[in-house]
Design an enzyme around this catalytic site. Structure first.
Site, PDB file in Angstrom:
ATOM      1  N   GLY A   8       1.137  -1.524   0.206  1.00  0.00           N
ATOM      2  CA  GLY A   8      -0.161  -0.006   0.140  1.00  0.00           C
ATOM      3  C   GLY A   8       0.704   1.514   0.046  1.00  0.00           C
ATOM      4  N   ASP A  32       2.176  -2.119  -4.805  1.00  0.00           N
ATOM      5  CA  ASP A  32       0.733  -1.394  -4.887  1.00  0.00           C
ATOM      6  C   ASP A  32       0.031  -1.696  -5.975  1.00  0.00           C
ATOM      7  OD1 ASP A  32      -0.960   0.463  -4.214  1.00  0.00           O
ATOM      8  OD2 ASP A  32      -0.077   1.528  -2.910  1.00  0.00           O
ATOM      9  N   LEU A  42      -3.067  -7.700  -4.530  1.00  0.00           N
ATOM     10  CA  LEU A  42      -2.847  -8.569  -3.664  1.00  0.00           C
ATOM     11  C   LEU A  42      -4.674  -9.495  -3.556  1.00  0.00           C
ATOM     12  CD1 LEU A  42      -0.897  -6.402  -0.529  1.00  0.00           C
ATOM     13  CD2 LEU A  42      -0.414  -8.673  -1.909  1.00  0.00           C
ATOM     14  N   GLY A  71      -4.999  -1.680   2.418  1.00  0.00           N
ATOM     15  CA  GLY A  71      -6.200  -2.732   2.592  1.00  0.00           C
ATOM     16  C   GLY A  71      -6.884  -1.709   1.802  1.00  0.00           C
ATOM     17  N   TYR A 147     -16.253  -4.821   6.626  1.00  0.00           N
ATOM     18  CA  TYR A 147     -15.310  -3.845   6.449  1.00  0.00           C
ATOM     19  C   TYR A 147     -14.267  -4.333   8.308  1.00  0.00           C
ATOM     20  CZ  TYR A 147     -11.198  -0.486   7.028  1.00  0.00           C
ATOM     21  OH  TYR A 147      -9.889   0.485   7.554  1.00  0.00           O
TER      22      TYR A 147
HETATM   23  P1  NAI Z   1      -5.414   4.545   0.885  1.00  0.00           P
HETATM   24  O1  NAI Z   1      -6.759   4.516   0.296  1.00  0.00           O
HETATM   25  O2  NAI Z   1      -4.871   6.158   1.239  1.00  0.00           O
HETATM   26  O3  NAI Z   1      -4.256   3.636   0.712  1.00  0.00           O
HETATM   27  C1  NAI Z   1      -4.292   1.856   0.043  1.00  0.00           C
HETATM   28  C2  NAI Z   1      -3.624   1.519  -0.240  1.00  0.00           C
HETATM   29  O4  NAI Z   1      -3.828   0.347  -0.243  1.00  0.00           O
HETATM   30  C3  NAI Z   1      -3.174   2.073  -1.348  1.00  0.00           C
HETATM   31  O5  NAI Z   1      -1.768   2.849  -2.657  1.00  0.00           O
HETATM   32  C4  NAI Z   1      -4.353   0.663  -3.145  1.00  0.00           C
HETATM   33  O6  NAI Z   1      -3.554   0.838  -3.908  1.00  0.00           O
HETATM   34  C5  NAI Z   1      -3.029   0.191  -1.913  1.00  0.00           C
HETATM   35  N1  NAI Z   1      -4.054  -1.512  -2.211  1.00  0.00           N
HETATM   36  C6  NAI Z   1      -5.399  -1.252  -2.552  1.00  0.00           C
HETATM   37  N2  NAI Z   1      -5.425  -2.213  -2.921  1.00  0.00           N
HETATM   38  C7  NAI Z   1      -4.944  -2.774  -3.146  1.00  0.00           C
HETATM   39  C8  NAI Z   1      -4.579  -4.021  -3.587  1.00  0.00           C
HETATM   40  N3  NAI Z   1      -5.528  -5.530  -4.082  1.00  0.00           N
HETATM   41  N4  NAI Z   1      -3.130  -4.832  -4.275  1.00  0.00           N
HETATM   42  C9  NAI Z   1      -2.094  -3.653  -3.775  1.00  0.00           C
HETATM   43  N5  NAI Z   1      -2.008  -2.655  -2.751  1.00  0.00           N
HETATM   44  C10 NAI Z   1      -3.871  -2.556  -2.527  1.00  0.00           C
HETATM   45  O7  NAI Z   1      -6.204   4.009   2.483  1.00  0.00           O
HETATM   46  P2  NAI Z   1      -4.866   4.296   3.940  1.00  0.00           P
HETATM   47  O8  NAI Z   1      -6.541   5.031   4.836  1.00  0.00           O
HETATM   48  O9  NAI Z   1      -3.584   5.430   3.820  1.00  0.00           O
HETATM   49  O10 NAI Z   1      -5.005   2.663   4.230  1.00  0.00           O
HETATM   50  C11 NAI Z   1      -4.162   2.123   4.359  1.00  0.00           C
HETATM   51  C12 NAI Z   1      -4.626   0.876   5.792  1.00  0.00           C
HETATM   52  O11 NAI Z   1      -4.677   1.779   6.882  1.00  0.00           O
HETATM   53  C13 NAI Z   1      -5.637   0.014   4.996  1.00  0.00           C
HETATM   54  O12 NAI Z   1      -5.317  -1.367   5.242  1.00  0.00           O
HETATM   55  C14 NAI Z   1      -6.837   0.540   5.794  1.00  0.00           C
HETATM   56  O13 NAI Z   1      -7.757  -0.264   5.538  1.00  0.00           O
HETATM   57  C15 NAI Z   1      -6.697   0.704   7.395  1.00  0.00           C
HETATM   58  N6  NAI Z   1      -6.884   2.013   8.553  1.00  0.00           N
HETATM   59  C16 NAI Z   1      -6.588   3.530   7.205  1.00  0.00           C
HETATM   60  C17 NAI Z   1      -7.599   4.043   7.926  1.00  0.00           C
HETATM   61  C18 NAI Z   1      -8.156   5.684   7.660  1.00  0.00           C
HETATM   62  O14 NAI Z   1      -8.734   6.499   8.409  1.00  0.00           O
HETATM   63  N7  NAI Z   1      -7.645   6.257   6.851  1.00  0.00           N
HETATM   64  C19 NAI Z   1      -7.982   3.965   9.463  1.00  0.00           C
HETATM   65  C20 NAI Z   1      -7.826   2.424   9.860  1.00  0.00           C
HETATM   66  C21 NAI Z   1      -6.885   1.716   9.771  1.00  0.00           C
END
Ligand code: NAI
Length: 252
Positions: A8, A32, A42, A71, A147
């Site tokens: 990610g 990513d 993934l 995620g 989720y």
């Molecule tokens: P984001 O959407 O900014 O970044 C997530 C990254 O994961 C993106 O670059 C995306 O391309 C990549 N990704 C998504 N599906 C993928 C796949 N199938 N294969 C490879 N890469 C993939 O999201 P964010 O907010 O940075 O989230 C990061 C993690 O933190 C996630 O696991 C999310 O569930 C978790 N999280 C986020 C919160 C928030 O408030 N933003 C709160 C709690 C947890």
């Protein structure tokens, strides 16, 4: 120089973690869907096979730590199950023997403070049983719980797995971080509407100041991936502005 895989890495929290580690002089291999040293999906079980070899080519043959951030939170319940739980767990399981060759191996999983929200127990059970087909089916029936369920399963996987002898005994310290609301592309749609903001505000009663930025979470991930993290095993650390304290109170 330590080599760290960040999944990610093109997104909010993973991007901030990768940037901090690079600024600290570490060798970062990003994974990513795009804009990464290793581009991979993934969510696709077929693509998960062979991923270790591709990562090792990009890393130069060794790996000291993994920070699993990739995620999704979306209307696509299958994608949530496939990325948040199965993609993450499959990758960590496959990389464990590689990590074990490091002199200070670490693995960090980004779960979510949503892990303590209502869940679908059968979905969590299907995830932990490793049944991706059943998990995807169950997920389609209760979209609103998916989720939190994937994140609950992931948090439990961290706790169950971390103490296995192949992990803790082999020195591979596995821990998790459960962020509260962080300003990223994932939360932008929610934070841009009054309705979405009130949903999140209700869930984080103590976070009156503002939401977190990815840079607030990155130092914690960097520490858990570092050799300085020497006495933590299977912890899921809530970086959530107090959501966990309010909800669980004395339950420790
Ligand atoms: P984001 O959407 O900014 O970044 C997530 C990254 O994961 C993106 O670059 C995306 O391309 C990549 N990704 C998504 N599906 C993928 C796949 N199938 N294969 C490879 N890469 C993939 O999201 P964010 O907010 O940075 O989230 C990061 C993690 O933190 C996630 O696991 C999310 O569930 C978790 N999280 C986020 C919160 C928030 O408030 N933003 C709160 C709690 C947890």
């Amino acid at each position: 120089k330590r080599t760290i895989l960040v999944t990610g890495s093109a997104g909010g929290i993973g991007g901030a973690a990768a940037a901090q580690l690079r600024a600290d002089g570490l060798h970062v291999v990003g994974l990513d869907l795009r804009e990464a040293e290793v581009t991979a999906n993934l969510a696709d079980p077929a693509e998960r096979d062979g991923l270790v070899d591709r990562i090792l080519v990009a890393s130069g043959g060794s790996l000291d730590a993994v920070i699993a951030c990739a995620g999704v939170a979306s209307a696509d319940t299958s994608a949530m199950v496939a990325v948040n739980y199965f993609g993450t767990v499959a990758l960590l399981d496959a990389l464990r023997p590689i990590l074990a060759r490091s002199n200070a191996p670490r693995a960090v999983v980004v779960t979510s403070s949503a892990t303590i929200l209502p869940i679908s127990p059968p979905l969590v059970a299907a995830c932990l049983a490793g049944d991706e087909t059943q998990a995807r089916e169950l997920a389609s029936m209760e979209p609103g719980l998916v989720y939190a369920s994937t994140k609950r399963a992931l948090s439990r996987w961290v706790r169950r797995t971390s103490a296995h002898h192949e992990w803790a005994d082999a020195g591979v310290l596995l821990n998790g971080v459960a962020p509260g609301t962080v300003r990223t592309a994932m939360t932008a749609p929610l934070l841009s509407s009054a309705e979405g903001r009130s949903l999140l505000a209700e869930a984080t009663p103590i976070a009156t100041a503002d939401y977190a930025s990815p840079e607030d979470i990155a130092p914690l991930l960097a520490f858990l991936a570092s050799p300085q993290c020497r006495y933590l095993v299977g912890q899921v650390l809530f970086a959530d502005g107090g959501k966990d304290v309010i909800r669980r109170g004395d339950d420790i």
